[in-house]
Design a protein around this motif. Structure first.
Motif, short mmCIF file in Angstrom:
data_model
loop_
_atom_site.label_atom_id
_atom_site.label_comp_id
_atom_site.label_asym_id
_atom_site.label_seq_id
_atom_site.Cartn_x
_atom_site.Cartn_y
_atom_site.Cartn_z
N TYR A 7 0.96 -1.09 -0.20
CA TYR A 7 -0.16 -0.03 -0.02
C TYR A 7 0.73 1.23 -0.13
O TYR A 7 0.35 2.33 -0.50
N ASP A 8 2.03 1.27 0.53
CA ASP A 8 2.90 2.34 0.65
C ASP A 8 4.21 1.96 0.69
O ASP A 8 4.76 0.82 0.72
N GLU A 9 5.35 2.84 0.70
CA GLU A 9 6.87 2.68 0.62
C GLU A 9 7.16 1.86 1.81
O GLU A 9 7.95 1.02 1.65
N GLN A 10 6.42 1.89 2.97
CA GLN A 10 6.87 1.23 3.88
C GLN A 10 6.45 -0.29 3.84
O GLN A 10 7.55 -1.14 4.16
N ASP A 11 5.47 -0.61 3.29
CA ASP A 11 5.31 -2.10 2.94
C ASP A 11 6.38 -2.69 2.02
O ASP A 11 6.78 -3.92 2.20
N ILE A 12 6.91 -1.80 1.19
CA ILE A 12 7.93 -2.33 0.39
C ILE A 12 9.23 -2.61 1.09
O ILE A 12 9.78 -3.59 0.69
N LEU A 13 9.56 -1.61 1.66
CA LEU A 13 10.73 -1.72 2.55
C LEU A 13 10.75 -2.95 3.37
O LEU A 13 11.77 -3.58 3.78
N ILE A 26 8.87 -5.00 -9.26
CA ILE A 26 7.71 -4.42 -9.91
C ILE A 26 6.39 -4.26 -8.85
O ILE A 26 6.20 -5.12 -8.28
N MET A 27 6.29 -3.20 -8.51
CA MET A 27 4.77 -2.87 -7.87
C MET A 27 3.72 -2.72 -8.95
O MET A 27 3.75 -1.67 -9.47
N ILE A 28 2.73 -3.50 -8.55
CA ILE A 28 1.52 -3.16 -9.41
C ILE A 28 0.37 -2.55 -8.58
O ILE A 28 0.12 -3.06 -7.69
N SER A 29 -0.13 -1.61 -8.94
CA SER A 29 -1.01 -0.72 -8.14
C SER A 29 -2.37 -0.89 -8.55
O SER A 29 -2.71 -1.23 -9.60
N SER A 30 -3.17 -0.39 -7.96
CA SER A 30 -4.63 -0.34 -7.85
C SER A 30 -5.12 1.16 -8.11
O SER A 30 -4.63 1.95 -7.51
#
Length: 53
Positions: A7-13, A26-30
């Motif tokens: 949902y946000d940068e922190q989730d990716i980190l 690769i992040m796919i967003s909605s």
């Protein structure tokens, strides 16, 4: 790696810290993060709204 859950940068980190680094990420967003009546197509400069889902 392809991610459709962040949902946000922190989730990716957090994910990268838990699983390690990848050569390509690769992040796919909605479109759920954009206002329902916003002009399409959306881009990174489109203002965000609350996700009611």
């Amino acid at each position: 790696m392809v991610n459709v859950c962040a949902y946000d940068e922190q989730d990716i980190l957090d994910l990268l810290q838990a699983l390690g680094h990848f050569q390509q990420y690769i992040m796919i967003s909605s479109s759920a993060v954009y206002p329902e009546r916003a002009k399409q197509p959306f881009d990174e400069k489109t203002p965000l709204s609350l996700n009611r889902y």
